[in-house]
Design a protein around this motif. Structure first.
Motif, PDB file in Angstrom:
ATOM      1  N   GLY A   5       4.294  25.837  87.197  1.00 41.26           N
ATOM      2  CA  GLY A   5       4.881  25.610  88.505  1.00 41.26           C
ATOM      3  C   GLY A   5       5.386  26.883  89.133  1.00 41.26           C
ATOM      4  N   ILE A   6       5.915  26.720  90.340  1.00 42.29           N
ATOM      5  CA  ILE A   6       6.442  27.828  91.133  1.00 42.29           C
ATOM      6  C   ILE A   6       7.777  27.398  91.719  1.00 42.29           C
ATOM      7  CG2 ILE A   6       6.136  29.129  93.290  1.00 42.29           C
ATOM      8  CD1 ILE A   6       3.106  28.981  92.781  1.00 42.29           C
ATOM      9  N   VAL A   7       8.726  28.314  91.732  1.00 40.01           N
ATOM     10  CA  VAL A   7       9.967  28.130  92.478  1.00 40.01           C
ATOM     11  C   VAL A   7       9.957  29.243  93.516  1.00 40.01           C
ATOM     12  CG1 VAL A   7      12.484  28.138  92.390  1.00 40.01           C
ATOM     13  CG2 VAL A   7      11.178  27.114  90.513  1.00 40.01           C
ATOM     14  N   SER A   8       9.907  28.879  94.783  1.00 36.20           N
ATOM     15  CA  SER A   8       9.728  29.899  95.821  1.00 36.20           C
ATOM     16  C   SER A   8      10.973  30.732  96.096  1.00 36.20           C
ATOM     17  CB  SER A   8       9.213  29.272  97.111  1.00 36.20           C
ATOM     18  OG  SER A   8      10.147  28.337  97.603  1.00 36.20           O
ATOM     19  N   GLU A   9      12.156  30.201  95.749  1.00 38.74           N
ATOM     20  CA  GLU A   9      13.388  30.979  95.900  1.00 38.74           C
ATOM     21  C   GLU A   9      14.359  30.567  94.804  1.00 38.74           C
ATOM     22  OE1 GLU A   9      14.986  30.648  99.843  1.00 38.74           O
ATOM     23  OE2 GLU A   9      13.273  31.656 100.731  1.00 38.74           O
ATOM     24  N   SER A  10      14.647  31.494  93.899  1.00 35.32           N
ATOM     25  CA  SER A  10      15.546  31.233  92.774  1.00 35.32           C
ATOM     26  C   SER A  10      16.573  32.351  92.684  1.00 35.32           C
ATOM     27  CB  SER A  10      14.748  31.173  91.473  1.00 35.32           C
ATOM     28  OG  SER A  10      15.628  31.120  90.355  1.00 35.32           O
ATOM     29  N   ILE A  11      17.781  31.986  92.272  1.00 31.05           N
ATOM     30  CA  ILE A  11      18.820  32.990  92.025  1.00 31.05           C
ATOM     31  C   ILE A  11      19.242  32.997  90.554  1.00 31.05           C
ATOM     32  CG2 ILE A  11      19.711  33.015  94.391  1.00 31.05           C
ATOM     33  CD1 ILE A  11      22.030  31.201  93.338  1.00 31.05           C
ATOM     34  N   VAL A  12      18.525  32.261  89.705  1.00 25.46           N
ATOM     35  CA  VAL A  12      18.880  32.177  88.289  1.00 25.46           C
ATOM     36  C   VAL A  12      17.828  32.779  87.358  1.00 25.46           C
ATOM     37  CG1 VAL A  12      20.371  30.161  88.611  1.00 25.46           C
ATOM     38  CG2 VAL A  12      17.954  29.835  88.036  1.00 25.46           C
ATOM     39  N   ASP A  13      16.756  33.321  87.897  1.00 19.35           N
ATOM     40  CA  ASP A  13      15.654  33.848  87.091  1.00 19.35           C
ATOM     41  C   ASP A  13      15.490  35.349  87.272  1.00 19.35           C
ATOM     42  OD1 ASP A  13      14.496  31.320  85.932  1.00 19.35           O
ATOM     43  OD2 ASP A  13      14.431  30.814  88.060  1.00 19.35           O
ATOM     44  N   GLY A  14      16.615  36.047  87.358  1.00 18.98           N
ATOM     45  CA  GLY A  14      16.614  37.488  87.566  1.00 18.98           C
ATOM     46  C   GLY A  14      17.498  37.821  88.750  1.00 18.98           C
ATOM     47  N   PRO A  15      17.723  39.116  88.966  1.00 18.17           N
ATOM     48  CA  PRO A  15      18.641  39.532  90.034  1.00 18.17           C
ATOM     49  C   PRO A  15      18.098  39.277  91.442  1.00 18.17           C
ATOM     50  CG  PRO A  15      17.608  41.435  89.002  1.00 18.17           C
ATOM     51  CD  PRO A  15      17.189  40.238  88.211  1.00 18.17           C
ATOM     52  N   GLY A  16      18.983  38.837  92.331  1.00 14.45           N
ATOM     53  CA  GLY A  16      18.605  38.591  93.722  1.00 14.45           C
ATOM     54  C   GLY A  16      17.813  37.313  93.879  1.00 14.45           C
ATOM     55  N   ILE A  17      17.284  37.117  95.066  1.00 11.43           N
ATOM     56  CA  ILE A  17      16.434  35.954  95.351  1.00 11.43           C
ATOM     57  C   ILE A  17      15.028  36.288  94.880  1.00 11.43           C
ATOM     58  CG2 ILE A  17      15.506  34.444  97.144  1.00 11.43           C
ATOM     59  CD1 ILE A  17      18.040  35.090  98.791  1.00 11.43           C
ATOM     60  N   ARG A  18      14.435  35.388  94.087  1.00 12.65           N
ATOM     61  CA  ARG A  18      13.169  35.674  93.435  1.00 12.65           C
ATOM     62  C   ARG A  18      12.164  34.549  93.629  1.00 12.65           C
ATOM     63  NH1 ARG A  18      14.213  40.047  91.085  1.00 12.65           N
ATOM     64  NH2 ARG A  18      12.206  40.150  90.059  1.00 12.65           N
ATOM     65  N   GLN A  55       0.551  32.966  98.911  1.00 16.62           N
ATOM     66  CA  GLN A  55       1.881  32.368  98.956  1.00 16.62           C
ATOM     67  C   GLN A  55       2.970  33.433  99.089  1.00 16.62           C
ATOM     68  OE1 GLN A  55       2.823  29.238  96.168  1.00 16.62           O
ATOM     69  NE2 GLN A  55       0.681  28.596  96.057  1.00 16.62           N
ATOM     70  N   LEU A  56       2.749  34.575  98.500  1.00 12.11           N
ATOM     71  CA  LEU A  56       3.730  35.661  98.571  1.00 12.11           C
ATOM     72  C   LEU A  56       3.694  36.408  99.900  1.00 12.11           C
ATOM     73  CD1 LEU A  56       3.400  37.076  94.974  1.00 12.11           C
ATOM     74  CD2 LEU A  56       5.513  36.264  96.036  1.00 12.11           C
ATOM     75  N   ARG A  57       2.570  36.370 100.568  1.00 11.08           N
ATOM     76  CA  ARG A  57       2.351  37.164 101.781  1.00 11.08           C
ATOM     77  C   ARG A  57       3.441  36.977 102.833  1.00 11.08           C
ATOM     78  NH1 ARG A  57      -2.853  35.795 102.876  1.00 11.08           N
ATOM     79  NH2 ARG A  57      -3.418  37.189 101.205  1.00 11.08           N
ATOM     80  N   ASN A  58       3.945  35.781 102.984  1.00 17.29           N
ATOM     81  CA  ASN A  58       4.923  35.506 104.043  1.00 17.29           C
ATOM     82  C   ASN A  58       6.371  35.540 103.575  1.00 17.29           C
ATOM     83  OD1 ASN A  58       2.878  35.093 105.987  1.00 17.29           O
ATOM     84  ND2 ASN A  58       2.519  33.060 105.154  1.00 17.29           N
ATOM     85  N   LYS A  60       9.824  37.008 102.979  1.00 20.11           N
ATOM     86  CA  LYS A  60      10.563  38.107 103.601  1.00 20.11           C
ATOM     87  C   LYS A  60      11.910  38.357 102.936  1.00 20.11           C
ATOM     88  CE  LYS A  60       7.691  38.666 107.144  1.00 20.11           C
ATOM     89  NZ  LYS A  60       6.399  38.833 106.544  1.00 20.11           N
ATOM     90  N   ASN A  61      12.475  37.333 102.321  1.00 20.99           N
ATOM     91  CA  ASN A  61      13.862  37.431 101.869  1.00 20.99           C
ATOM     92  C   ASN A  61      14.015  37.511 100.351  1.00 20.99           C
ATOM     93  OD1 ASN A  61      12.977  34.828 101.487  1.00 20.99           O
ATOM     94  ND2 ASN A  61      14.973  33.907 101.831  1.00 20.99           N
ATOM     95  N   ILE A  62      12.958  37.928  99.645  1.00 20.83           N
ATOM     96  CA  ILE A  62      13.073  37.997  98.192  1.00 20.83           C
ATOM     97  C   ILE A  62      13.240  39.442  97.732  1.00 20.83           C
ATOM     98  CG2 ILE A  62      11.785  35.875  97.804  1.00 20.83           C
ATOM     99  CD1 ILE A  62       9.390  37.603  96.951  1.00 20.83           C
ATOM    100  N   ARG A  63      13.910  39.583  96.593  1.00 17.51           N
ATOM    101  CA  ARG A  63      14.037  40.905  95.967  1.00 17.51           C
ATOM    102  C   ARG A  63      12.835  41.198  95.083  1.00 17.51           C
ATOM    103  NH1 ARG A  63      18.628  43.465  91.913  1.00 17.51           N
ATOM    104  NH2 ARG A  63      17.162  44.869  90.893  1.00 17.51           N
ATOM    105  N   GLY A  64      12.303  40.119  94.478  1.00 15.40           N
ATOM    106  CA  GLY A  64      11.197  40.340  93.562  1.00 15.40           C
ATOM    107  C   GLY A  64      10.574  39.068  93.062  1.00 15.40           C
ATOM    108  N   VAL A  65       9.695  39.245  92.075  1.00 19.27           N
ATOM    109  CA  VAL A  65       8.946  38.153  91.482  1.00 19.27           C
ATOM    110  C   VAL A  65       9.270  38.108  89.993  1.00 19.27           C
ATOM    111  CG1 VAL A  65       6.620  37.290  90.990  1.00 19.27           C
ATOM    112  CG2 VAL A  65       7.118  38.323  93.211  1.00 19.27           C
ATOM    113  N   THR A  66       9.438  36.890  89.498  1.00 25.29           N
ATOM    114  CA  THR A  66       9.699  36.681  88.076  1.00 25.29           C
ATOM    115  C   THR A  66       8.521  35.965  87.453  1.00 25.29           C
ATOM    116  OG1 THR A  66      12.100  36.607  88.363  1.00 25.29           O
ATOM    117  CG2 THR A  66      11.210  35.505  86.413  1.00 25.29           C
ATOM    118  N   PHE A  67       8.068  36.483  86.314  1.00 34.88           N
ATOM    119  CA  PHE A  67       7.043  35.828  85.503  1.00 34.88           C
ATOM    120  C   PHE A  67       7.761  35.210  84.312  1.00 34.88           C
ATOM    121  CE2 PHE A  67       4.199  39.529  86.988  1.00 34.88           C
ATOM    122  CZ  PHE A  67       3.831  38.864  88.148  1.00 34.88           C
ATOM    123  N   SER A  68       7.711  33.883  84.237  1.00 37.56           N
ATOM    124  CA  SER A  68       8.364  33.166  83.164  1.00 37.56           C
ATOM    125  C   SER A  68       7.333  32.275  82.508  1.00 37.56           C
ATOM    126  CB  SER A  68       9.550  32.371  83.726  1.00 37.56           C
ATOM    127  OG  SER A  68      10.357  31.872  82.683  1.00 37.56           O
TER     128      SER A  68
END
Length: 164
Positions: A5-18, A55-58, A60-68
């Protein structure tokens, strides 16, 4: 590649919005893992790297991507391709693995080495229920380290994030 699955905005899977991608398939099978549904390599759903980039192209408000996961390094080739795109956007990469840094670093698999190199942070090690601690930031058990891979490469030794 296969994902759970995907979580498009998370604050618990690494620093910042991910933006978080949960890979499918894990051979570690840690006792009392909270993502047991990701163990079966044939479970989840098939998705292309091209679709993940779309999905990532648009975003704007994330710090990064998390691979879990699952275990991201069991799909290192596809994730390394995606990681190249992520880095080109100026985002950081936070990768979880049941493997230790030392195990990954000695692998002769070029894709594992590429994904490790492109990752900025690595949470390494198996989840150990006896060492579980809900106070730990971004990890489940105290044996797991959050390694600052960029600083570790510069300093030539493992630098654990937050231990400065």
């Amino acid at each position: 590649m296969r994902i759970s699955g995907i979580v498009s905005e998370s604050i618990v899977d690494g620093p910042g919005i991910r933006f978080v991608i949960f890979t499918q398939g894990c051979s570690h099978a840690c006792k009392e893992c909270h993502n047991q549904e990701t163990w079966n390599p044939n479970g989840g759903k098939e998705i292309s790297v091209k679709e993940l980039k779309r999905q990532l192209r648009n975003k704007k408000n994330i710090r990064g991507v998390t691979f879990s996961g699952g275990e991201p390094f069991q799909q290192a080739e596809e994730l390394a391709e995606l990681a190249t795109y992520v880095k080109a956007q100026g985002w950081d990469i936070f990768t979880y693995s049941g493997f230790t840094y030392e195990e990954l670093a000695k692998s002769d698999d070029v894709n594992i080495q590429k994904l490790l190199y492109l990752s900025d942070f690595l949470v390494d090690g198996l989840f150990v229920k006896a060492l579980a601690d809900i106070r730990l930031k971004f990890r489940g058990s105290s044996n797991q380290r959050i390694i600052d891979l960029n600083r570790s490469r510069i300093e030539g030794k493992i630098i654990v994030w937050g231990d400065e």
